[in-house]
Design a protein around this motif. Sequence first.
Motif, PDB file in Angstrom:
ATOM      1  N   LEU A 266       0.856  -1.174   0.000  1.00 53.85           N
ATOM      2  CA  LEU A 266       0.000   0.000   0.000  1.00 53.85           C
ATOM      3  C   LEU A 266       0.892   1.224   0.000  1.00 53.85           C
ATOM      4  O   LEU A 266       1.700   1.405   0.916  1.00 53.85           O
ATOM      5  CB  LEU A 266      -0.917   0.014   1.228  1.00 53.85           C
ATOM      6  N   LEU A 267       0.758   2.057  -1.026  1.00 54.10           N
ATOM      7  CA  LEU A 267       1.594   3.240  -1.147  1.00 54.10           C
ATOM      8  C   LEU A 267       0.730   4.464  -1.382  1.00 54.10           C
ATOM      9  O   LEU A 267      -0.385   4.375  -1.889  1.00 54.10           O
ATOM     10  CB  LEU A 267       2.594   3.090  -2.296  1.00 54.10           C
ATOM     11  N   GLY A 268       1.258   5.610  -1.007  1.00 53.10           N
ATOM     12  CA  GLY A 268       0.590   6.863  -1.295  1.00 53.10           C
ATOM     13  C   GLY A 268      -0.794   6.942  -0.678  1.00 53.10           C
ATOM     14  O   GLY A 268      -1.019   6.572   0.472  1.00 53.10           O
ATOM     15  N   ILE A 269      -1.756   7.394  -1.481  1.00 50.39           N
ATOM     16  CA  ILE A 269      -3.095   7.649  -0.962  1.00 50.39           C
ATOM     17  C   ILE A 269      -3.788   6.368  -0.514  1.00 50.39           C
ATOM     18  O   ILE A 269      -4.586   6.381   0.434  1.00 50.39           O
ATOM     19  CB  ILE A 269      -3.931   8.402  -2.019  1.00 50.39           C
ATOM     20  N   GLU A 270      -3.476   5.227  -1.145  1.00 51.21           N
ATOM     21  CA  GLU A 270      -4.091   3.960  -0.746  1.00 51.21           C
ATOM     22  C   GLU A 270      -3.649   3.572   0.666  1.00 51.21           C
ATOM     23  O   GLU A 270      -4.453   3.126   1.492  1.00 51.21           O
ATOM     24  CB  GLU A 270      -3.707   2.866  -1.749  1.00 51.21           C
ATOM     25  N   TRP A 271      -2.379   3.753   0.954  1.00 48.95           N
ATOM     26  CA  TRP A 271      -1.836   3.492   2.291  1.00 48.95           C
ATOM     27  C   TRP A 271      -2.464   4.438   3.314  1.00 48.95           C
ATOM     28  O   TRP A 271      -2.893   4.033   4.396  1.00 48.95           O
ATOM     29  CB  TRP A 271      -0.320   3.659   2.251  1.00 48.95           C
ATOM     30  N   GLN A 272      -2.543   5.712   2.966  1.00 49.17           N
ATOM     31  CA  GLN A 272      -3.061   6.712   3.889  1.00 49.17           C
ATOM     32  C   GLN A 272      -4.536   6.460   4.227  1.00 49.17           C
ATOM     33  O   GLN A 272      -4.949   6.584   5.387  1.00 49.17           O
ATOM     34  CB  GLN A 272      -2.863   8.105   3.289  1.00 49.17           C
ATOM     35  N   LYS A 273      -5.333   6.094   3.231  1.00 50.96           N
ATOM     36  CA  LYS A 273      -6.740   5.796   3.482  1.00 50.96           C
ATOM     37  C   LYS A 273      -6.886   4.589   4.403  1.00 50.96           C
ATOM     38  O   LYS A 273      -7.740   4.571   5.294  1.00 50.96           O
ATOM     39  CB  LYS A 273      -7.463   5.524   2.160  1.00 50.96           C
ATOM     40  N   ALA A 274      -6.064   3.570   4.184  1.00 53.10           N
ATOM     41  CA  ALA A 274      -6.158   2.361   5.000  1.00 53.10           C
ATOM     42  C   ALA A 274      -5.852   2.665   6.463  1.00 53.10           C
ATOM     43  O   ALA A 274      -6.540   2.163   7.364  1.00 53.10           O
ATOM     44  CB  ALA A 274      -5.202   1.290   4.458  1.00 53.10           C
ATOM     45  N   ILE A 275      -4.842   3.483   6.722  1.00 53.61           N
ATOM     46  CA  ILE A 275      -4.504   3.831   8.105  1.00 53.61           C
ATOM     47  C   ILE A 275      -5.583   4.703   8.722  1.00 53.61           C
ATOM     48  O   ILE A 275      -5.971   4.521   9.886  1.00 53.61           O
ATOM     49  CB  ILE A 275      -3.137   4.539   8.169  1.00 53.61           C
ATOM     50  N   MET A 276      -6.088   5.660   7.966  1.00 51.92           N
ATOM     51  CA  MET A 276      -7.125   6.545   8.492  1.00 51.92           C
ATOM     52  C   MET A 276      -8.404   5.784   8.838  1.00 51.92           C
ATOM     53  O   MET A 276      -9.175   6.212   9.705  1.00 51.92           O
ATOM     54  CB  MET A 276      -7.434   7.650   7.487  1.00 51.92           C
ATOM     55  N   ASP A 277      -8.635   4.644   8.196  1.00 56.29           N
ATOM     56  CA  ASP A 277      -9.878   3.899   8.393  1.00 56.29           C
ATOM     57  C   ASP A 277      -9.868   3.005   9.623  1.00 56.29           C
ATOM     58  O   ASP A 277     -10.873   2.352   9.919  1.00 56.29           O
ATOM     59  CB  ASP A 277     -10.186   3.049   7.158  1.00 56.29           C
ATOM     60  N   ILE A 278      -8.741   2.941  10.346  1.00 57.35           N
ATOM     61  CA  ILE A 278      -8.710   2.142  11.572  1.00 57.35           C
ATOM     62  C   ILE A 278      -8.738   3.073  12.781  1.00 57.35           C
ATOM     63  O   ILE A 278      -8.666   4.300  12.652  1.00 57.35           O
ATOM     64  CB  ILE A 278      -7.471   1.224  11.631  1.00 57.35           C
ATOM     65  N   ASP A 279      -8.836   2.475  13.977  1.00 56.84           N
ATOM     66  CA  ASP A 279      -8.904   3.257  15.210  1.00 56.84           C
ATOM     67  C   ASP A 279      -7.680   3.065  16.099  1.00 56.84           C
ATOM     68  O   ASP A 279      -7.261   3.976  16.805  1.00 56.84           O
ATOM     69  CB  ASP A 279     -10.148   2.873  16.011  1.00 56.84           C
ATOM     70  N   VAL A 280      -7.132   1.859  16.087  1.00 63.57           N
ATOM     71  CA  VAL A 280      -6.029   1.503  16.980  1.00 63.57           C
ATOM     72  C   VAL A 280      -4.965   0.779  16.172  1.00 63.57           C
ATOM     73  O   VAL A 280      -5.289  -0.110  15.367  1.00 63.57           O
ATOM     74  CB  VAL A 280      -6.505   0.601  18.136  1.00 63.57           C
ATOM     75  N   MET A 281      -3.695   1.146  16.383  1.00 60.69           N
ATOM     76  CA  MET A 281      -2.588   0.487  15.695  1.00 60.69           C
ATOM     77  C   MET A 281      -1.988  -0.573  16.617  1.00 60.69           C
ATOM     78  O   MET A 281      -1.637  -0.284  17.770  1.00 60.69           O
ATOM     79  CB  MET A 281      -1.517   1.503  15.322  1.00 60.69           C
ATOM     80  N   LEU A 282      -1.860  -1.780  16.101  1.00 56.01           N
ATOM     81  CA  LEU A 282      -1.306  -2.901  16.863  1.00 56.01           C
ATOM     82  C   LEU A 282       0.148  -3.115  16.461  1.00 56.01           C
ATOM     83  O   LEU A 282       0.431  -3.369  15.293  1.00 56.01           O
ATOM     84  CB  LEU A 282      -2.127  -4.157  16.603  1.00 56.01           C
ATOM     85  N   LEU A 283       1.025  -3.041  17.441  1.00 59.94           N
ATOM     86  CA  LEU A 283       2.460  -3.131  17.170  1.00 59.94           C
ATOM     87  C   LEU A 283       3.117  -4.132  18.122  1.00 59.94           C
ATOM     88  O   LEU A 283       4.043  -3.783  18.866  1.00 59.94           O
ATOM     89  CB  LEU A 283       3.108  -1.748  17.343  1.00 59.94           C
ATOM     90  N   PRO A 284       2.697  -5.382  18.092  1.00 59.30           N
ATOM     91  CA  PRO A 284       3.279  -6.364  19.016  1.00 59.30           C
ATOM     92  C   PRO A 284       4.547  -6.994  18.464  1.00 59.30           C
ATOM     93  O   PRO A 284       4.686  -8.211  18.397  1.00 59.30           O
ATOM     94  CB  PRO A 284       2.152  -7.398  19.136  1.00 59.30           C
ATOM     95  N   TYR A 285       5.486  -6.164  18.021  1.00 58.12           N
ATOM     96  CA  TYR A 285       6.719  -6.657  17.407  1.00 58.12           C
ATOM     97  C   TYR A 285       7.745  -6.932  18.494  1.00 58.12           C
ATOM     98  O   TYR A 285       8.115  -6.014  19.239  1.00 58.12           O
ATOM     99  CB  TYR A 285       7.285  -5.641  16.418  1.00 58.12           C
ATOM    100  N   GLY A 286       8.221  -8.160  18.558  1.00 55.95           N
ATOM    101  CA  GLY A 286       9.090  -8.529  19.660  1.00 55.95           C
ATOM    102  C   GLY A 286      10.575  -8.401  19.411  1.00 55.95           C
ATOM    103  O   GLY A 286      11.362  -8.771  20.270  1.00 55.95           O
ATOM    104  N   ALA A 287      11.010  -7.890  18.277  1.00 56.09           N
ATOM    105  CA  ALA A 287      12.439  -7.828  17.968  1.00 56.09           C
ATOM    106  C   ALA A 287      13.136  -6.754  18.804  1.00 56.09           C
ATOM    107  O   ALA A 287      12.653  -5.629  18.928  1.00 56.09           O
ATOM    108  CB  ALA A 287      12.644  -7.546  16.492  1.00 56.09           C
TER     109      ALA A 287
END
Length: 380
Positions: A266-287
């Motif tokens: 997802l790049l550009g406006i497609e990426w931005q729309k996808a992020i704007m359409d959620i409420d909470v970002m999940l970042l359970p990255y263990g590295a």
Amino acid sequence: MRIAILETIVMPAGHEVEFDRILVEELKNQGHSPVFFVPEHFPFKLDYHCDVEYLDGGEAISYAGVSRLKRLWLSLQRERRRIAWYDSACRKAEEKKCDAIIVPTNSWRAMRSIHHSRIKNSPVPVLYMFHGIMPKDRKRFCDGVRSLKPYPNIHLGALGLQTDFSELADCPCFHAIMGPVYIPFDLPVTPEFHIHTPLRLGFFGQYRREKNLNFFLQAFKKAQFRNPVELIVQGATATKEDSDDFERLRQEYADQENIKFIHKNLLGIEWQKAIMDIDVMLLPYGAERYRYQPSAMLFTAIGYYKPVLQSPEMNPEILQEFTIGEAVKLDSVDVFSRQLENFVNTFEEKKETYKQGLIGANEKYGQDKLIQHIIKIFNS
């Protein structure tokens, strides 16, 4: 100032694309003229709407999908080309085609290449940016910085939240630089705190197996939420192994109606729309590396005003200063599932606290401050 962005990294997606966009847009906002210096036939993923100068030395090299042996060969080839690209950029500076140069993303190998290139004697300031310094690389990095002290126009910037580099106190060429937030440039909206019904959780970014996605999916499936919740899982994959793993998870959870998988870049406006359409970002990255390298996804969540549920080692300084979400323990699926339940079920009562934390974090890590710091370096 006419400022060149010397970009040589080829990626199907990732923070390099958006980080370059930050540089371009905010340089323009502050009255400067960005221009790209890139290898011939460079495959831009976005139209940055600025001038482009092509460098001598051969085309850019991608490691995507290659074997370990071929990657070794390509890395040697890339180092030779990197020196040629630096030489070409220096010649353009000598021809007064720019007033300064930014090299946005680098590894310690860049410092070795500088020594073999004429760019070390560049007539204009050159800033090399390093996105976080891992402990195992710290001595090598610091030795490299000291080795470049004799060249006053070469600057080395550690981008991230680490500011304690006392061993480099005598190196005026070194700079600690705060990472910037990422924002939706192409949408006619000002990001603000907003909640949908059902609550939408999002797992986004370049997918690698180390990001604990399967662990999280198990916990999500097991959790008991008091209100409807949706989960959107997006993954851009750079290797066949990661692509196959993502598809395996998609098939494994195909019967879960409240989980949606998106396997694409997802790049550009497609990426931005996808992020704007959620409420909470999940970042359970263990590295462990996320303790030192600025997480592009965390800084995206901040810039888009999305609270986070994250692993404790991901840039912990931010959660210590701003209540923008919660850190979770990844000890077991059961433990994580209970924390996920609690986060979602108490979200309504805590949302105002998250909103104020996001406002504060956006002020501190604004893109304007990154460019102001860079220009200060160039004028020093």
